[in-house]
Every structure is written in C-alpha cells, then in structure tokens.
Design an enzyme around this catalytic site. Structure first.
Site, PDB file in Angstrom:
ATOM      1  N   HIS A 353       0.859  -1.196   0.000  1.00  0.00           N
ATOM      2  CA  HIS A 353       0.000   0.000   0.000  1.00  0.00           C
ATOM      3  C   HIS A 353       0.886   1.233   0.000  1.00  0.00           C
ATOM      4  O   HIS A 353       1.957   1.229   0.615  1.00  0.00           O
ATOM      5  CB  HIS A 353      -0.882   0.011   1.252  1.00  0.00           C
ATOM      6  CG  HIS A 353      -2.068   0.905   1.106  1.00  0.00           C
ATOM      7  ND1 HIS A 353      -2.008   2.249   1.357  1.00  0.00           N
ATOM      8  CD2 HIS A 353      -3.316   0.637   0.697  1.00  0.00           C
ATOM      9  CE1 HIS A 353      -3.202   2.776   1.123  1.00  0.00           C
ATOM     10  NE2 HIS A 353      -4.005   1.840   0.711  1.00  0.00           N
ATOM     11  N   ASP A 411      -7.988  -5.282  -0.382  1.00  0.00           N
ATOM     12  CA  ASP A 411      -8.439  -6.146  -1.490  1.00  0.00           C
ATOM     13  C   ASP A 411      -8.116  -7.618  -1.276  1.00  0.00           C
ATOM     14  O   ASP A 411      -8.570  -8.457  -2.056  1.00  0.00           O
ATOM     15  CB  ASP A 411      -7.792  -5.662  -2.796  1.00  0.00           C
ATOM     16  CG  ASP A 411      -8.380  -4.324  -3.206  1.00  0.00           C
ATOM     17  OD1 ASP A 411      -7.620  -3.351  -3.319  1.00  0.00           O
ATOM     18  OD2 ASP A 411      -9.607  -4.251  -3.361  1.00  0.00           O
TER      19      ASP A 411
HETATM   20  C1  SDX Z   1      -6.222   0.040  -3.034  1.00  0.00           C
HETATM   21  O1  SDX Z   1      -4.382   4.533  -2.046  1.00  0.00           O
HETATM   22  C2  SDX Z   1      -5.352   3.917  -1.461  1.00  0.00           C
HETATM   23  O2  SDX Z   1      -5.774   4.226  -0.357  1.00  0.00           O
HETATM   24  C3  SDX Z   1      -5.940   2.754  -2.254  1.00  0.00           C
HETATM   25  C4  SDX Z   1      -6.976   1.916  -1.523  1.00  0.00           C
HETATM   26  C5  SDX Z   1      -8.267   2.691  -1.291  1.00  0.00           C
HETATM   27  O3  SDX Z   1      -9.000   2.316  -0.368  1.00  0.00           O
HETATM   28  O4  SDX Z   1      -8.566   3.605  -2.093  1.00  0.00           O
HETATM   29  O5  SDX Z   1      -6.450   1.481  -0.285  1.00  0.00           O
HETATM   30  C6  SDX Z   1      -7.377   0.689  -2.328  1.00  0.00           C
HETATM   31  O6  SDX Z   1      -5.949   0.393  -4.140  1.00  0.00           O
HETATM   32  C7  SDX Z   1      -5.398  -0.991  -2.307  1.00  0.00           C
HETATM   33  C8  SDX Z   1      -4.193  -1.495  -3.155  1.00  0.00           C
HETATM   34  C9  SDX Z   1      -4.707  -2.559  -4.135  1.00  0.00           C
HETATM   35  N1  SDX Z   1      -3.616  -2.920  -5.067  1.00  0.00           N
HETATM   36  C10 SDX Z   1      -2.962  -4.099  -4.997  1.00  0.00           C
HETATM   37  O7  SDX Z   1      -3.157  -4.947  -4.123  1.00  0.00           O
HETATM   38  C11 SDX Z   1      -1.934  -4.305  -6.107  1.00  0.00           C
HETATM   39  C12 SDX Z   1      -0.619  -4.805  -5.505  1.00  0.00           C
HETATM   40  N2  SDX Z   1      -0.014  -3.697  -4.717  1.00  0.00           N
HETATM   41  C13 SDX Z   1       1.011  -2.939  -5.365  1.00  0.00           C
HETATM   42  O8  SDX Z   1       0.848  -2.742  -6.738  1.00  0.00           O
HETATM   43  C14 SDX Z   1       1.437  -1.704  -4.575  1.00  0.00           C
HETATM   44  O9  SDX Z   1       1.639  -2.099  -3.292  1.00  0.00           O
HETATM   45  C15 SDX Z   1       0.567  -0.459  -4.597  1.00  0.00           C
HETATM   46  C16 SDX Z   1       0.221  -0.026  -5.952  1.00  0.00           C
HETATM   47  C17 SDX Z   1      -0.679  -0.702  -3.815  1.00  0.00           C
HETATM   48  C18 SDX Z   1       1.370   0.635  -3.905  1.00  0.00           C
HETATM   49  O10 SDX Z   1       2.452   0.826  -4.683  1.00  0.00           O
HETATM   50  P1  SDX Z   1       3.604   1.917  -4.398  1.00  0.00           P
HETATM   51  O11 SDX Z   1       3.346   2.670  -3.163  1.00  0.00           O
HETATM   52  O12 SDX Z   1       3.818   2.692  -5.651  1.00  0.00           O
HETATM   53  O13 SDX Z   1       4.831   1.012  -4.065  1.00  0.00           O
HETATM   54  P2  SDX Z   1       5.968   0.577  -5.088  1.00  0.00           P
HETATM   55  O14 SDX Z   1       5.332  -0.051  -6.308  1.00  0.00           O
HETATM   56  O15 SDX Z   1       6.859   1.744  -5.279  1.00  0.00           O
HETATM   57  O16 SDX Z   1       6.706  -0.607  -4.273  1.00  0.00           O
HETATM   58  C19 SDX Z   1       7.659  -0.287  -3.265  1.00  0.00           C
HETATM   59  C20 SDX Z   1       8.439  -1.589  -3.087  1.00  0.00           C
HETATM   60  C21 SDX Z   1       8.915  -2.163  -4.432  1.00  0.00           C
HETATM   61  O17 SDX Z   1      10.085  -2.927  -4.146  1.00  0.00           O
HETATM   62  P3  SDX Z   1      11.537  -2.269  -4.582  1.00  0.00           P
HETATM   63  O18 SDX Z   1      11.441  -1.944  -6.059  1.00  0.00           O
HETATM   64  O19 SDX Z   1      11.692  -1.031  -3.712  1.00  0.00           O
HETATM   65  O20 SDX Z   1      12.533  -3.368  -4.273  1.00  0.00           O
HETATM   66  O21 SDX Z   1       7.548  -2.592  -2.525  1.00  0.00           O
HETATM   67  C22 SDX Z   1       7.413  -3.660  -3.466  1.00  0.00           C
HETATM   68  C23 SDX Z   1       7.825  -3.107  -4.815  1.00  0.00           C
HETATM   69  O22 SDX Z   1       8.285  -4.162  -5.651  1.00  0.00           O
HETATM   70  N3  SDX Z   1       5.992  -4.027  -3.485  1.00  0.00           N
HETATM   71  C24 SDX Z   1       5.539  -5.270  -3.619  1.00  0.00           C
HETATM   72  C25 SDX Z   1       4.140  -5.169  -3.584  1.00  0.00           C
HETATM   73  N4  SDX Z   1       3.785  -3.893  -3.461  1.00  0.00           N
HETATM   74  C26 SDX Z   1       4.945  -3.185  -3.385  1.00  0.00           C
HETATM   75  N5  SDX Z   1       6.198  -6.447  -3.747  1.00  0.00           N
HETATM   76  C27 SDX Z   1       5.404  -7.553  -3.879  1.00  0.00           C
HETATM   77  N6  SDX Z   1       4.040  -7.532  -3.875  1.00  0.00           N
HETATM   78  C28 SDX Z   1       3.386  -6.363  -3.726  1.00  0.00           C
HETATM   79  N7  SDX Z   1       2.048  -6.363  -3.720  1.00  0.00           N
END
Ligand code: SDX
Length: 474
Positions: A353, A411
C-alpha cells in the site's frame, strides 16, 4: 440497537476482537503524520513529494484520515472499527457527506431519499440496449452515471436546448411516422413535434444542483442499481426492481443475486460497504476531485473515479486476488508459486500500500469475516481458497513484512467475502465503487466549497533552442 445488529452480535464481536488486536499491535503512539490542529492553513506549505505525488499535500480535509504507520483509518473522527461494529452504511454515508452522525429523523429522511433514488428506469432501459455481457462492468457503471446525469438533471437541455425551427426534433416523443399508407411512390416522413416548451418549463424549475447533495444521493443509489442491473444482464436475465423494504446493503445483494440475503449476509455486506467508503486521497478520489475542481459536475467526476478505480493496482485488485488464489490452486503450491513471483519481480495482488506500512485495518476486519463465512459454509472450493489465502499471507509477511512493510490490504480478503455472498467476480470492483461513491462525493462537496482547480507541474528535463528542420531535410 437495530434488530439487524442484535441478530448478528457475533459479527460485532469479531469486529471488536479485530479492534483489540490492532490496538495491541499498533502501540497508542500519539504522533500522527499529515495532521494539523490549525484548521486554517496558511498556503503555500512545505511537503516532500515523491513520484506519483507520494507525500504531496493537495488540500485540507475533515472527512477521513489514514495513519499509515499505525494502520489507523478514521472517518470524521470516528474509528473505523467502531463504525463497523455499531453503525450502518447509510449512517456512515451521511456522516461522510454531512460531517456528523444523523439524528433518527435525519437518517429517516436520508434513507427515504436514497430509496427513492434507487429507481433509475430510464437508465436501466438504455443499458439494456447495450451488449453489457461483452463489456467491462466498470465501463457499464461509467456509462450508467452519464445516463443518470441526463435523467436526473437538466444541465444539458438548459445549455444545449435544441431550436426546433432549425432541425427535426429527436427526443423520445418524436418517432418517424408515415402520413400516407405504405406503397406510395414516396412516403412522406414527418416527425411529431415534441411539446418541448411545456417540458422546458419543468426543466428550468427542476434544474438540479449538479455538484451538491442531491447529485451525491442520486449517484449513491443509482450506481448501486446499475451494478445490480449489470450483474443480471450479464447472466442474460432481466434487471430486478429495487426493493424499498430492504437496507442499502441487502438491496444491493438482492438486485445482484435475486435473493434476499440472510441477516448475517446483509450485515457482512454492510460492514464491507463501510470499510470501502473513504480512504483519503487515493487515486480514484483524487481523480474525482480533479474533475470536480474544473467545475464540471458530480456525475462526470464520479465517472472519472470509476475509471481510476478500475485499475488492478487500485480497486481492480480484489478480482485479481481471487483469480490469483484460484491459479495457485492448492495450499501445497503456495511456496513454489510465491518463489516464482519473486524471481520474476512480480507484485502479489492484495498486498502492499502506498500509505499503510502496517496491516490494513480493513483487512483486519475482512479476514475474520471471510473466515466466519467459510466456517459456516459447506462450499469446499471456498474453504480451499481461504486456506491458500492464509498460507500466502503467512509467506508474504514473513518475507516482506519486516523488510518492506508489505502486508495484506483491503483487497486481499474482500473478494473471498464477496464470493461467499455469491457475488460474481466481475462485480467485485463495481461493489468497491458503489461504496466509494460516498467518499468521492463527500470530498467533492467539501473541496468545491473553497475550490481551486488542480494543476500540478512537471519537472521539465527536455531540451531548449532546437532549430526547426523542414521534413525533406530530416
Ligand atoms: C487500493 O491509495 C489507497 O488508499 C488505495 C486503496 C483505497 O482504499 O482507495 O487502499 C485501495 O488500491 C489498495 C491497493 C490494491 N492494489 C494491490 O493490491 C496491487 C498490488 N499492490 C502494489 O501494486 C502496490 O503495493 C501499490 C500499488 C498498492 C502501492 O504501490 P507503491 O506505493 O507505488 O509502491 P511501489 O510499487 O513503489 O513498491 C515499493 C516496493 C517495491 O520494491 P523495490 O522496487 O523497492 O525493491 O515494494 C514492493 C515493490 O516491488 N511491493 C511489492 C508489492 N507492493 C509493493 N512487492 C510484492 N508484492 C506487492 N504487492
């Protein structure tokens, strides 16, 4: 306490246990980031902004607060666990939109309006003309908001009223008619003149405030009715009339599945709607506010929120989670599946998140509710899916929890709850949108009080002073 809350006290117990667990795991440290005691902020303010506007402060708000470090979610000062335990989605929508918990009379009046606005026959009739079964359900939801816009406001006719002297009228009253029996050398078509003058008087009077409370209520009920109709049309069935006797949550299930839910199913859907109602400046809420800040209108704004929520990184994740759990197929496959995900540097849906660096409080409620539904069901498939989910949660937290503060988000379990309630997977994200209409519209109404069009900058890293070269010299 309402009958429903009484009949489902075990659900309330589960929620309060989740609250206690959260309090133990997130020490009651008073430090709160992104909070100010001063309600009248002197702009401009300093904030550290990362890519994707991470950390950017776009406005002030009293509507909701997310503390990412602690895993807190608060609506208008009330803790989300308390609202789930003691309130209803109707009451929480009123709270978000109007800023206070309603009195009994206020809630009755609000409910009557919401029930009245469930009937969107004009919109349903038009949706039935589409190939809904071949369309993305969020695309249909968006189209539905435009039909509701046309049917419940007269914005367009006020500004784009056709001038009948210049061309043939094409509104619903005019149909091609023959003035001579078939077989004539040429039939003379004449459109029946619509009695527009009469109608336009009503329109002027009825011009609805396109960005205020009425449009918020109409969309809150209308989007839910569209979601129900979409579910039925996708199954090749006729849409079901909304049932004015049922609560918002029960009517949503009824219009979607054709079955009146049990008190437990109704209560769990109600809690899920409360949990999804608002969440700060997430992508879809921000999209909604950006559109409203141009003084477009609430209907277009909510349509843009639906578009943003559709993405698998956002609201679309709930459906992706269920597909992912089914793809894993068995608890014994979890480890190997996760290792492969890691090697490919792929994200696991339902985890991580932008704000929460702790367990998402909404998942703290939805997880045990999913377990409760599974325990009380004899659906072997759901039991298997839930076991896979628990094993995967263990795996991901063990690997990414400490190091990257990655935990389950809203989710991860919502899809399991919805599938236990027999909601089709294509309706998971629309159901998220149905609930979020309350948060979206509340924040639009709050923001436009002191409106300023959103217009950030990009850091230009391009070139300057290039000389133009004619195409034959390139
Ligand atoms: C919702 O914003 C809100 O409040 C949204 C929400 C709402 O109520 O409106 O809460 C609802 O959208 C919840 C999120 C649903 N999405 C998912 O479950 C999709 C999977 N999650 C990711 O795509 C991600 O965590 C996000 C999009 C939710 C957040 O992404 P960020 O903040 O842009 O984080 P990032 O992509 O920059 O990741 C930071 C690090 C990375 O590793 P490094 O490159 O630093 O080594 O964390 C890792 C990412 O690879 N990472 C994950 C991960 N999410 C982040 N690694 C594995 N699995 C994951 N799910």
């Amino acid at each position: 306490m309402s009958d429903l809350l009484k009949q489902t006290e075990e659900i309330t117990k589960i929620i309060l246990e989740a609250k206690k667990k959260a309090q133990i795991e997130t020490k009651e440290d008073k430090s709160k980031d992104f909070v100010s005691n001063n309600t009248d902020i002197e702009w401009p303010i300093n904030c550290v902004v990362g890519p994707g506007l991470e950390g950017a402060i776009a406005c002030t708000s009293k509507i909701g607060y997310v503390n990412g470090a602690k895993g807190w979610l608060i609506y208008r000062g009330y803790d989300i666990f308390d609202l789930c335990a003691y309130s209803t989605f109707e009451e929480v929508s009123y709270l978000l939109i109007h800023g206070k918990l309603p009195t009994k009379d206020e809630l009755d009046i609000f409910n009557k309006k919401l029930i009245n606005y469930r009937d969107i026959n004009y919109t349903i009739k038009l949706l039935m003309g589409l190939n809904v079964e071949e369309m993305n359900t969020m695309a249909v939801l968006r189209i539905g908001t435009n039909f509701i816009r046309h049917d419940s406001t007269f914005i367009d006719s006020k500004y784009y009223k056709p001038d009948f002297n210049s061309h043939i009228s094409s509104d619903e009253d005019s149909i091609p008619m023959e003035t001579k029996p078939m077989g004539e050398k040429e039939a003379i078509y004449e459109f029946k003149k619509a009695d527009y003058q009469e109608k336009s008087k009503i329109m002027e009077k009825e011009l609805v405030d396109p960005i205020g409370y009425k449009s918020s209520y109409r969309l809150l009920s209308g989007v839910a009715s569209v979601a129900g109709a979409v579910a039925r049309l996708r199954q090749g069935k006729l849409p079901i009339e909304p049932n004015p006797e049922l609560s918002f949550a029960a009517n949503l299930i009824y219009m979607t599945t054709g079955k009146i839910p049990t008190p437990v199913e109704e209560r769990i859907m109600d809690v899920s709607l409360i949990l999804h109602a608002d969440h700060g400046m997430n992508a879809s809420t921000f999209a909604t506010m950006v559109v409203a800040s141009t003084l477009s209108d609430m209907y277009f704004a909510v349509g843009s929120g639906i578009a943003a929520l559709n993405g698998p990184l956002h609201g679309g994740a709930n459906a992706e989670v269920l597909k992912m759990l089914k793809e894993i197929g068995d608890i014994d496959n979890v480890e190997q599946w996760y290792e492969k995900k890691q090697q490919n540097k792929e994200k696991v849906m339902g985890f991580g998140h932008r704000v929460y660096k702790a367990y998402d409080p909404r998942a703290r409620v939805l997880g045990p509710l999913a377990e409760y539904l599974i325990q009380n069901s004899d659906n072997k498939e759901s039991k298997k899916i839930f076991k896979i989910a628990q094993k995967l949660e263990e795996q991901v937290i063990a690997h990414l929890g400490k190091e990257k503060k990655i935990f389950p988000n809203v989710d991860f379990y919502s899809g399991i709850v919805y599938s236990c309630l027999n909601i089709p997977v294509e309706l998971f994200t629309p159901f998220f949108a149905v609930s979020r209409v309350s948060g979206w519209t509340a924040r639009v109404i709050e923001y436009v009080q002191r409106n300023r069009i959103f217009r950030p900058r990009a850091l230009y890293i391009g070139e300057f002073d290039k000389e133009y070269v004619p195409i034959d010299k390139r």
